[in-house]
Design a protein around this motif. Structure first.
Motif, PDB file in Angstrom:
ATOM      1  N   LEU A 149      -9.632 123.409  -8.407  1.00 61.37           N
ATOM      2  CA  LEU A 149      -8.599 122.674  -9.123  1.00 61.37           C
ATOM      3  C   LEU A 149      -8.897 122.773 -10.604  1.00 61.37           C
ATOM      4  N   ALA A 150      -7.861 123.021 -11.399  1.00 62.43           N
ATOM      5  CA  ALA A 150      -8.018 122.996 -12.853  1.00 62.43           C
ATOM      6  C   ALA A 150      -7.429 121.698 -13.376  1.00 62.43           C
ATOM      7  N   SER A 151      -8.096 121.102 -14.371  1.00 63.39           N
ATOM      8  CA  SER A 151      -7.535 119.929 -15.038  1.00 63.39           C
ATOM      9  C   SER A 151      -7.668 120.131 -16.532  1.00 63.39           C
ATOM     10  N   GLY A 152      -6.590 119.844 -17.229  1.00 63.20           N
ATOM     11  CA  GLY A 152      -6.587 119.977 -18.684  1.00 63.20           C
ATOM     12  C   GLY A 152      -6.467 118.619 -19.312  1.00 63.20           C
ATOM     13  N   SER A 153      -7.164 118.433 -20.417  1.00 58.80           N
ATOM     14  CA  SER A 153      -7.114 117.151 -21.094  1.00 58.80           C
ATOM     15  C   SER A 153      -6.343 117.270 -22.390  1.00 58.80           C
ATOM     16  N   VAL A 199      -2.869 118.789 -14.021  1.00 61.89           N
ATOM     17  CA  VAL A 199      -3.702 119.250 -12.922  1.00 61.89           C
ATOM     18  C   VAL A 199      -2.993 120.415 -12.238  1.00 61.89           C
ATOM     19  N   LEU A 200      -3.781 121.371 -11.750  1.00 66.90           N
ATOM     20  CA  LEU A 200      -3.234 122.595 -11.175  1.00 66.90           C
ATOM     21  C   LEU A 200      -4.119 123.062 -10.036  1.00 66.90           C
ATOM     22  N   ALA A 201      -3.538 123.262  -8.850  1.00 65.65           N
ATOM     23  CA  ALA A 201      -4.272 123.816  -7.714  1.00 65.65           C
ATOM     24  C   ALA A 201      -4.468 125.308  -7.939  1.00 65.65           C
ATOM     25  N   LEU A 202      -5.715 125.763  -7.811  1.00 65.98           N
ATOM     26  CA  LEU A 202      -6.027 127.177  -8.006  1.00 65.98           C
ATOM     27  C   LEU A 202      -6.264 127.905  -6.693  1.00 65.98           C
TER      28      LEU A 202
END
Length: 167
Positions: free
Chosen positions: A72-76, A64-67
């Protein structure tokens, strides 16, 4: 767990039903977490409670990454996608599916770009409109970790036992 480094006190937040794989700070009292339960949760650390659960990934949320600006970005790690969320509404604004394999890492590059690392051995650079600017594919193993190190440079760590610095 959230540690106060000045007092040594810790608070514990409960709510995920799978292992927590990633956390990031969204603001003074806000934290986001990704989990093996396929969800992202937004937490109010003062009240010690989950205020929003984001669903939409079909596999483990690995990063997870605050933009900024409430995004917010989340990668799976297993459904090969990155989701861009509006943390105020809980809506998924965009789904990015340009990696061929699992997405393991995300990092912000300054205020208007981000990078993603994958099992496909690539690093993708995304611009402020969240469109892929370009790809780097010089690792011989899974890209497990990314870090912005300033001056537009990104460090990547891979299962090929190398760290690379990208301009």
């Amino acid at each position: 767990k959230i540690w106060n480094t000045k007092t040594g006190k810790c608070i514990t937040l409960f709510g995920h039903t799978g292992k927590v794989t990633s956390v990031c700070v969204l603001g003074d009292i806000w934290v986001a977490s990704g989990s093996e339960d396929y969800t992202v949760k937004i937490w109010n650390t003062k009240k010690k409670l989950c205020v929003l659960t984001l669903t939409g990934h079909n596999k483990v949320v690995s990063s997870v990454l605050a933009l900024g600006n409430g995004r917010l970005a989340s990668g799976s790690s297993q459904d090969n996608i990155i989701k861009i969320w509006n943390t105020r509404t809980g809506q998924c604004d965009l789904t990015l599916a340009s990696h061929c394999w699992d997405v393991y890492s995300l990092c912000a590059i300054g205020h208007n770009r981000m990078a993603s690392g994958s099992k496909d051995k690539t690093i993708k650079i995304w611009n402020s409109q969240i469109k892929s600017d370009h790809s780097k594919s010089s690792h011989n193993g899974i890209v497990r970790s990314l870090c912005f190190i300033g001056d537009g440079r990104v460090a990547s760590g891979s299962e090929d036992q190398t760290i690379k610095i990208w301009n």
